[in-house]
Scaffold this active site. Sequence first.
Site, PDB file in Angstrom:
ATOM      1  N   GLU A 162      -8.335 -22.173 -17.929  1.00 12.79           N
ATOM      2  CA  GLU A 162      -8.556 -20.156 -17.029  1.00 12.79           C
ATOM      3  C   GLU A 162      -7.992 -19.726 -17.221  1.00 12.79           C
ATOM      4  O   GLU A 162      -8.272 -18.672 -17.161  1.00 12.79           O
ATOM      5  CB  GLU A 162      -9.339 -21.006 -15.592  1.00 12.79           C
ATOM      6  CG  GLU A 162     -10.167 -22.085 -15.918  1.00 12.79           C
ATOM      7  CD  GLU A 162     -11.550 -21.502 -15.669  1.00 12.79           C
ATOM      8  OE1 GLU A 162     -12.344 -20.751 -15.522  1.00 12.79           O
ATOM      9  OE2 GLU A 162     -12.680 -22.732 -16.117  1.00 12.79           O
ATOM     10  N   HIS A 230     -10.600 -19.315  -8.684  1.00 13.71           N
ATOM     11  CA  HIS A 230      -8.831 -19.193  -9.960  1.00 13.71           C
ATOM     12  C   HIS A 230      -7.609 -18.839  -8.922  1.00 13.71           C
ATOM     13  O   HIS A 230      -8.336 -18.664  -7.478  1.00 13.71           O
ATOM     14  CB  HIS A 230      -9.031 -18.605 -10.645  1.00 13.71           C
ATOM     15  CG  HIS A 230     -10.174 -18.685 -11.087  1.00 13.71           C
ATOM     16  ND1 HIS A 230     -10.972 -17.468 -11.949  1.00 13.71           N
ATOM     17  CD2 HIS A 230     -10.312 -19.912 -12.154  1.00 13.71           C
ATOM     18  CE1 HIS A 230     -11.300 -17.967 -13.196  1.00 13.71           C
ATOM     19  NE2 HIS A 230     -11.230 -18.817 -13.573  1.00 13.71           N
ATOM     20  N   CYS A 347      -9.364  -9.585 -12.145  1.00 15.76           N
ATOM     21  CA  CYS A 347     -10.506 -10.747 -12.307  1.00 15.76           C
ATOM     22  C   CYS A 347     -10.816  -9.847 -13.992  1.00 15.76           C
ATOM     23  O   CYS A 347     -10.950 -10.537 -14.915  1.00 15.76           O
ATOM     24  CB  CYS A 347     -11.670 -11.139 -12.054  1.00 15.76           C
ATOM     25  SG  CYS A 347     -11.681 -11.657 -10.173  1.00 15.76           S
TER      26      CYS A 347
END
Length: 416
Positions: A162, A230, A347
């Site tokens: 990721e 995350h 993000c």
Amino acid sequence: MLQEINFDGIVGPSHNYAGLSLGNLAATANAGNVSFPRAAALQGIEKMRANMALGLAQGFLLPLPRPHDGFVASLGLTGSDAEPALRAAAWSASSMWTANAATVSPAPDTADGRCHFTPANLVTMPHRSIEWPDTVRQLRLAFADSAHFAVHDAVPPCFGDEGAANHMRMGLSHGDPALEIFVYGRPGGAFPARQNEQASRAVARLHRLNPERVLFVEQNPQAIAAGAFHNDVVAVANERVLFTHELAFADPDATYAAIREKLPEAEIVIVPASRVSLGEAIRSYLFNAQLLTLPDGTMALVIPTEAWDSAEVRSWLEEMLRANGPIRRVIPVDVRQSMANGGGPACLRLRVVADPATVDPRFMLDDARAESISAVIAAQWPEQIDPADLDRPALAQAVRKARRNLLETLDLAELD
Ligand code: SUG
């Protein structure tokens, strides 16, 4: 010469709330709600402008082509016959969260002295698994200078990766060799553990990192179960500072000790659960912050307004500021449209340490480009999208045209 450049993802014109990410509580809670792509993209531009006004270097990455007809066709569907989740996957503007575009190891950390990128395969979520081939195309254009950059392919899909959202870099300054910390999850909980340890280890090898300056750390399964899909939802690092929730890592004490052993100057700011519960940290996205070194050498924390509006979080932050620790300023920003899909200020950006002169200038933001990008967004991005409208051909056409106009405005039509 080397400095941190934040590359924010411009929110694409198809931004919508489809509830595609199991384990991302904001995204699933907002499934089916009407989205506001124009407002979303303008919020992102405002964040970039505010960071530039602090004297920081700012770049951007472009939205990927959506709807992704190839994805639907590869499943033997045409679009109109696709079930809603598959259709929505083809429409997702999820590439806006560039912290998931790639893992980046800057030149001072790598054996060949180049800045290495590995695009994230994002295989855990179908709508994100289709990003990387277009992402890598864009990275190879922005960072084409092979004397300074190496852009790899993604690691094989058997190991979920990721990107930078599960990677932290700590050192004395951005330009010094640093400790790279890879955070992975172990499967088996109620929600997917998206970052596989083998993917992290592969990226560290591909980037030719010095094994003495690498750590692999397990995420706390309790954090994943509480919605930290995350690691950047519960921890953020910048230079010698780690700002973390006490429940971020499976073995926090061993993690802090290993960091201090490799970087004795490390300052670890730990927020205890007794002050900000894990649930409130995740709801408010306190840690999904940009921890930035300002030109005067002090650090600022750019947090979402949701965090500033939380009584628990604000009381902790005010105390932190009074104590005059390493973080001297807190700057709330409004990225509510992205937040509703589980994407905060951190993000939305990919950190790259490089000399800006070595980056393709078409990807660097200045006031004039910010103006022209905003003008295209204001004129062309849909004002709102109801997920029920995703099968409307006129909407698909408008979204494609809007993106194409932005590419043309930026002289980047080759990305079409
Ligand atoms: O992968 N949301 C993204 C949010 C990514 C946040 N990134 C970081 N933490 N670095 C995700 O879950 C929601 C899309 C939808 O449901 O329509 C989504 O993909």
